[in-house]
Design a protein around this motif. Structure first.
Motif, PDB file in Angstrom:
ATOM      1  N   PRO A 281       0.822  -1.218   0.000  1.00  0.00           N
ATOM      2  CA  PRO A 281       0.000   0.000   0.000  1.00  0.00           C
ATOM      3  C   PRO A 281       0.854   1.265   0.000  1.00  0.00           C
ATOM      4  O   PRO A 281       1.796   1.401   0.784  1.00  0.00           O
ATOM      5  CB  PRO A 281      -0.813  -0.131   1.290  1.00  0.00           C
ATOM      6  CG  PRO A 281      -0.921  -1.603   1.510  1.00  0.00           C
ATOM      7  CD  PRO A 281       0.388  -2.169   1.049  1.00  0.00           C
ATOM      8  N   GLY A 282       0.541   2.181  -0.905  1.00  0.00           N
ATOM      9  CA  GLY A 282       1.281   3.429  -1.037  1.00  0.00           C
ATOM     10  C   GLY A 282       2.350   3.388  -2.106  1.00  0.00           C
ATOM     11  O   GLY A 282       2.775   4.439  -2.600  1.00  0.00           O
ATOM     12  N   GLN A 283       2.823   2.196  -2.454  1.00  0.00           N
ATOM     13  CA  GLN A 283       3.764   2.082  -3.556  1.00  0.00           C
ATOM     14  C   GLN A 283       3.003   2.113  -4.874  1.00  0.00           C
ATOM     15  O   GLN A 283       1.775   2.051  -4.907  1.00  0.00           O
ATOM     16  CB  GLN A 283       4.579   0.792  -3.440  1.00  0.00           C
ATOM     17  CG  GLN A 283       5.513   0.752  -2.247  1.00  0.00           C
ATOM     18  CD  GLN A 283       6.344  -0.522  -2.207  1.00  0.00           C
ATOM     19  OE1 GLN A 283       5.918  -1.585  -2.643  1.00  0.00           O
ATOM     20  NE2 GLN A 283       7.556  -0.412  -1.666  1.00  0.00           N
ATOM     21  N   GLY A 284       3.749   2.223  -5.972  1.00  0.00           N
ATOM     22  CA  GLY A 284       3.043   2.312  -7.240  1.00  0.00           C
ATOM     23  C   GLY A 284       3.951   2.170  -8.434  1.00  0.00           C
ATOM     24  O   GLY A 284       5.024   1.563  -8.367  1.00  0.00           O
ATOM     25  N   LEU A 285       3.513   2.761  -9.525  1.00  0.00           N
ATOM     26  CA  LEU A 285       4.217   2.690 -10.799  1.00  0.00           C
ATOM     27  C   LEU A 285       4.159   4.075 -11.433  1.00  0.00           C
ATOM     28  O   LEU A 285       3.102   4.708 -11.459  1.00  0.00           O
ATOM     29  CB  LEU A 285       3.550   1.652 -11.706  1.00  0.00           C
ATOM     30  CG  LEU A 285       4.100   1.500 -13.122  1.00  0.00           C
ATOM     31  CD1 LEU A 285       5.557   1.034 -13.094  1.00  0.00           C
ATOM     32  CD2 LEU A 285       3.245   0.505 -13.914  1.00  0.00           C
ATOM     33  N   ILE A 286       5.322   4.533 -11.942  1.00  0.00           N
ATOM     34  CA  ILE A 286       5.417   5.880 -12.503  1.00  0.00           C
ATOM     35  C   ILE A 286       5.947   5.795 -13.930  1.00  0.00           C
ATOM     36  O   ILE A 286       6.880   5.033 -14.222  1.00  0.00           O
ATOM     37  CB  ILE A 286       6.348   6.782 -11.669  1.00  0.00           C
ATOM     38  CG1 ILE A 286       5.882   6.825 -10.208  1.00  0.00           C
ATOM     39  CG2 ILE A 286       6.391   8.194 -12.238  1.00  0.00           C
ATOM     40  CD1 ILE A 286       6.827   7.585  -9.294  1.00  0.00           C
ATOM     41  N   ALA A 287       5.344   6.593 -14.807  1.00  0.00           N
ATOM     42  CA  ALA A 287       5.812   6.688 -16.189  1.00  0.00           C
ATOM     43  C   ALA A 287       5.682   8.132 -16.653  1.00  0.00           C
ATOM     44  O   ALA A 287       4.722   8.827 -16.299  1.00  0.00           O
ATOM     45  CB  ALA A 287       5.014   5.768 -17.102  1.00  0.00           C
TER      46      ALA A 287
END
Length: 334
Positions: A281-287
């Motif tokens: 939770p709170g992590q993600g993916l960035i582009a």
């Protein structure tokens, strides 16, 4: 559920012709699959869908015994379904065939107890697809689809507010919600989309849409998608003709294998950015999405050329995720 019924009515499930109304019987059993819980009252209805007419409930009963039996007049050119409502969750049968030659039919149901206590949820996959670019307004439209896994034999309906999940929205989101603008099960509250869809045992698909603004003079947008719960896989998909470049950001993001959306009018190649490990939770993916002014500046991605293929992707997502929030008769359906 209404869409599912409409499609099913087109199938050969119509009452056979005869000399006049004949009494029919619909019966069955209701089994509770939640351990350590007792079956309570269930409302049972037989729904009639006459060709060219309006749906109606032709019989109704309440049972706490686990069995039901309903009598009704068999109408010509009519499809029948049994709808069971248990703890405010609806369960729909397959189409039933009733005719003077076969006036008796059965439909059994397996139901679950509901809970307002949050269980341990896990998202198997989160996929965000860039659906459209409005260059005049400097807006992007994204569709997010989450496959939410619940491993317990119960249905999570949320607390008093009915919220079962909150999805963080991307930066500069100006509007968000379900696939229908007036769908009350999805509410944009500024920082998240609050989802009020009941979560069933197994996997529930939740489909949401987002409109975000970008700075036209910079001609780029940094997209971050965030995990609300533990998530096994995250991916971002962008039609290659929309942008000049799609670049992963951070050590936990990488270029995945290209995909393509196929339709009768052609193929739309998609660039895929993937997270390299599960997210907490709170992590993600960035582009980084660069070159938003477009490779083909005079084309609109939803109305011209191969972009129309991506426009069809919206219909595909609506169908695949419709069981979540679009296909219902009334209330909440499992």
């Amino acid at each position: 559920m209404l869409l599912a019924i409409t499609l099913a009515v087109g199938a050969p499930a119509l009452a056979a012709a005869g000399d006049g109304p004949t009494r029919g019987t619909v019966s069955g059993a209701i089994r509770l699959l939640t351990p350590d819980a007792s079956l309570g009252e269930a409302n049972v209805e037989v729904l009639a869908f006459p060709q060219g007419g309006e749906v109606s409930a032709v019989a109704e009963t309440v049972t706490s015994t686990g069995r039901y039996e309903l009598q009704l007049d068999i109408e010509l050119n009519t499809s029948y379904f049994v709808l069971v409502t248990y703890e405010d969750i609806q369960y729909l049968s397959n189409p039933l065939v009733l005719s003077p030659d076969a006036p008796t039919v059965s439909a059994d149901f397996e139901v679950y107890a509901t809970t307002a206590t949050a269980p341990e949820l896990r998202i198997e996959t989160t996929t965000v697809t860039l659906l459209a670019i409005d260059r005049e307004r400097a807006e992007l439209t994204f569709i997010r689809e989450d496959a939410i896994a619940l491993d317990e034999p119960l249905i999570y309906v949320g607390a008093e507010d009915g919220i079962t999940l909150r999805l963080p929205v991307p930066e500069n989101t100006t509007d968000a919600g379900g696939m229908e603008a007036d769908d009350e099960d999805y509410r944009f509250d500024g920082g998240t989309v609050a989802v009020a869809t009941p979560l069933r045992p197994g996997v529930t698909s939740v489909v949401t849409r987002y409109t975000v603004r970008y700075e036209a003079d910079k001609d780029e947008y940094r997209l971050r998608i965030t995990a609300p719960v533990n998530t096994d896989r995250m991916a971002i998909r962008v039609p290659q003709r929309f942008l000049r470049e799609v670049r992963p950001v951070g050590d936990d993001a990488t270029l995945g294998a290209d995909e393509a959306f196929e339709s009768g009018s052609g193929s739309e190649p998609l660039t895929v950015i993937e997270r390299t490990s599960p997210a907490t939770p709170g992590q993600g993916l960035i582009a980084d999405l660069r070159g938003l002014s477009g490779i083909e500046r005079n084309s609109h991605p939803l109305t011209s050329g191969a972009g129309a293929v991506v426009g069809a992707l919206l219909a595909l997502l609506v169908v695949s995720g419709a069981a979540v929030g679009l296909q219902r008769i009334r209330g909440r359906t499992a």
